[in-house]
Design an enzyme around this catalytic site. Structure first.
Site, PDB file in Angstrom:
ATOM      1  N   GLN A 314      11.774  13.581  57.260  1.00  0.00           N
ATOM      2  CA  GLN A 314      12.590  13.576  58.470  1.00  0.00           C
ATOM      3  C   GLN A 314      11.995  14.556  59.463  1.00  0.00           C
ATOM      4  O   GLN A 314      11.582  15.661  59.084  1.00  0.00           O
ATOM      5  CB  GLN A 314      14.028  13.993  58.133  1.00  0.00           C
ATOM      6  CG  GLN A 314      15.021  13.771  59.236  1.00  0.00           C
ATOM      7  CD  GLN A 314      16.293  13.119  58.743  1.00  0.00           C
ATOM      8  OE1 GLN A 314      16.769  13.400  57.657  1.00  0.00           O
ATOM      9  NE2 GLN A 314      16.861  12.236  59.538  1.00  0.00           N
ATOM     10  N   THR A 486      15.977  18.863  53.653  1.00  0.00           N
ATOM     11  CA  THR A 486      15.816  18.403  52.277  1.00  0.00           C
ATOM     12  C   THR A 486      16.076  16.896  52.234  1.00  0.00           C
ATOM     13  O   THR A 486      16.532  16.348  51.239  1.00  0.00           O
ATOM     14  CB  THR A 486      16.761  19.186  51.347  1.00  0.00           C
ATOM     15  OG1 THR A 486      16.564  20.593  51.577  1.00  0.00           O
ATOM     16  CG2 THR A 486      16.482  18.926  49.874  1.00  0.00           C
ATOM     17  N   HIS A 487      15.796  16.230  53.338  1.00  0.00           N
ATOM     18  CA  HIS A 487      16.081  14.804  53.482  1.00  0.00           C
ATOM     19  C   HIS A 487      14.827  13.977  53.190  1.00  0.00           C
ATOM     20  O   HIS A 487      14.214  13.416  54.093  1.00  0.00           O
ATOM     21  CB  HIS A 487      16.591  14.513  54.902  1.00  0.00           C
ATOM     22  CG  HIS A 487      17.806  15.308  55.265  1.00  0.00           C
ATOM     23  ND1 HIS A 487      18.207  15.518  56.564  1.00  0.00           N
ATOM     24  CD2 HIS A 487      18.712  15.952  54.489  1.00  0.00           C
ATOM     25  CE1 HIS A 487      19.309  16.263  56.570  1.00  0.00           C
ATOM     26  NE2 HIS A 487      19.629  16.535  55.327  1.00  0.00           N
ATOM     27  N   LEU A 488      14.460  13.912  51.927  1.00  0.00           N
ATOM     28  CA  LEU A 488      13.322  13.103  51.504  1.00  0.00           C
ATOM     29  C   LEU A 488      13.816  11.720  51.122  1.00  0.00           C
ATOM     30  O   LEU A 488      14.936  11.565  50.626  1.00  0.00           O
ATOM     31  CB  LEU A 488      12.610  13.764  50.327  1.00  0.00           C
ATOM     32  CG  LEU A 488      11.808  15.041  50.626  1.00  0.00           C
ATOM     33  CD1 LEU A 488      12.723  16.227  50.860  1.00  0.00           C
ATOM     34  CD2 LEU A 488      10.880  15.369  49.462  1.00  0.00           C
TER      35      LEU A 488
END
Length: 560
Positions: A314, A486-488
């Site tokens: 992101q 932490t938006h994988l």
């Protein structure tokens, strides 16, 4: 339910005041993954050697019961319907040639109308606070006019707006944008969810992201689901059980159970199962599929295989405006999901034709609470000194009289951005680490630069005495040393074609029909919104179809 980490309950982990110890939480990472036992290796390009990610910085995977769902902030979006069929929409509006070479643009294979009841269910479970725009086609409030239609209201009214968010709302409206209250899984009032568990109203303490909420105000598996689930006699939770692989039968077409490493007894254990649901963090899902031999590993050179394909992240950059010394922003106040946003430059809400890029970004003031150590480490920014009396004065001024505006954008998938097994490094159990090949691409950089440029008029309308616009730079590479999100996502993507997806529209493995893979790993490309709301809706969607269809007739629910 097998959990690699330790037991976590809000009564213990959320104990006040130790739960809001910034040194223990944000610096020593008590709720995050132990990177000495297992991690990922990272490189920017295929021709580089990857090295292990040992110091948590760019992203912060959780560990222990609740996982990343325990330490998240609480921003709880639905999905932009256009994003679910992004390839179809881009081609329809701009033609196939608009898609850059090497970009793997795909549709999800499911529609918003199909997912809407499950978004509604997740919001009721989470106790989400927000203001709708339309319900069943009728305008009912001052919510996000770009949001898809809803079948019901949010379970709780929108959170109160802190001063910085109210300034942003007024300024954004004055320059012609359409501000709205962020949907927040932080309770704006006392609430009891459909499972009978209770939440207390948020007090804006500012300890959401990275912390367990001692007020029981932030939605998490630990607060909103597990208290009810633990009372079910059919439910068993085993902690400190690191799953090593899903066991398959002799022809590799059916899962027979799992093998896990019992950390307490230092031994391997096998469990038989008729149905296996892989529902770890995004890259743990992909890692476990690769270690188990479920599906064909992705090869970027031959462009074959699917496991590890379409890894996405992101884009996010944070700009800052300094206000008059008479305006106090009180940055220590905050709630993780609360704030005010605009969607004018998100998804397909604007004309991409003259701009030449795919994707978009919401823009918001999300004052989540700046803690003392974070303020000191971050410093005042801009042109201030980096030490000494001038630094201290500028830091105090920044902490009291400034605000930040985020451009929180999408990231597209590319042929040479992917996940696979590292040939060199191993985890504590002797297994290859997962290798991440990732960097920023021109499309996403130009998208970020364009959207950040739209922030400047807002800052001027606020009356900022000075400001600093932060954007990705041309040819910038991904830097693991600075936190981003932490938006994988991606790596085990959903779709309608087994040649380009790992799981079907019900998140069922194309290759092993009694394995389902739940999480952001299913996303074919990144979106501008935070992923948690979509992850929750897809989980309920898959669970519904497992219960109503699969269990009645186990086997492939979609024929390849």
């Amino acid at each position: 339910m097998l959990e690699r980490g330790e037991e976590r309950t809000t009564a213990v982990e959320g104990d006040y005041p130790s739960s809001i110890d910034e040194l223990r939480g944000a610096i020593r990472h008590r709720l995050f993954q132990n990177m000495s036992r297992s991690t990922v290796t990272i490189r920017n390009k295929i021709d580089q050697e990857a090295v292990p990610y040992r110091r948590l910085a760019a992203f912060l995977p959780g560990e222990g019961v609740g996982g990343a769902g325990l330490h998240w902030s609480g921003v709880h979006f639905r999905v932009a319907p256009d994003d679910l069929a992004l390839r179809t929409n881009v081609v329809a509006r701009y033609g196939k040639s608009f898609i850059p070479e090497g970009m793997n643009l795909q549709d999800y294979g499911v529609t918003y109308e199909e997912l809407e009841p499950f978004f509604d269910k997740a919001e009721k479970v989470f106790g989400t606070s927000g203001e709708p725009y339309t319900i069943n086609g009728k305008i009912v409030g001052n919510g996000n006019r770009y949001a898809p239609d809803r079948s019901g209201a949010f379970p709780l009214p929108a959170m109160k707006e802190v001063y910085s968010a109210s300034l942003f709302r007024k300024a954004a409206a004055n320059v012609g944008y359409h501000p709205y209250a962020l949907p927040a899984a932080n309770a704006s009032a006392q609430y009891t969810n459909p499972y009978g568990v209770q939440m207390g109203p948020c007090n804006f303490c500012g300890y959401c992201s990275g912390y367990d909420c001692y007020m029981y105000s932030k939605a998490s598996p630990n607060v909103n689901i597990l208290p009810a689930l633990r009372q079910d006699p059919k439910f068993t939770l085993i902690t400190q059980a690191n799953v090593l692989k899903v066991n398959l039968d002799s022809d590799g077409k059916k899962a027979t159970g799992v093998t896990y490493f019992d950390i307490r007894t230092n031994s391997q254990v096998e469990i038989d199962a008729d149905l296996v649901i892989i529902s770890a963090f995004q890259f743990h899902n992909v890692h476990l599929m690769l270690l188990s031999g479920i599906g064909q590993p992705y090869d970027p050179v031959q462009n074959t295989g699917t496991v590890g394909r379409n890894f996405v992240y992101q884009t996010i950059t944070t700009s800052r405006a300094w206000l008059s010394p008479k305006q106090y922003t009180s940055l220590f106040v905050g709630a993780g999901g609360a704030g005010v946003a605009i969607d004018d430059f998100n998804s397909m809400n604007f004309d991409h034709g003259p701009l030449g890029f795919v994707g978009g970004s919401p823009v918001w003031v999300n004052q989540a609470g700046v803690k003392p150590i974070a303020a000191a480490i971050g410093g005042p920014g801009g042109t201030a000194p980096t030490w000494g009396e001038g630094y201290k004065e500028a830091m105090v001024n920044t902490y009291r009289h400034s605000l930040t505006i985020d451009a929180h954008g999408s990231n597209m998938a590319y042929r040479d951005v992917y996940l696979d097994l590292d040939p060199t490094y191993k985890n504590a159990y002797g297994q290859p680490l997962l290798r991440m090949t990732f960097t920023w691409k021109d499309n996403d950089i130009r998208m970020n630069q364009y959207v950040v440029g739209k922030i400047e008029p807002i800052m001027k309308a606020m009356g900022a005495i000075r400001y600093s616009l932060a954007m990705l730079k041309d040819n910038e590479i991904f830097d693991t040393r600075r936190y981003q999100t932490t938006h994988l996502g991606g790596g085990a993507v959903m779709g309608t074609d087994p040649k380009t997806s790992c799981v079907n529209r019900y998140l069922q493995s194309w290759d092993v029909s009694n394995v389902f893979v739940i999480g952001a790993s299913a996303f074919p490309q990144g979106m501008g919104y935070n992923p948690t709301g979509m992850v929750a809706a897809l989980a309920y969607w898959a669970a519904y179809h497992i219960r109503t269809t699969y269990l009645k007739n186990p086997g492939p629910m979609v024929q390849a």
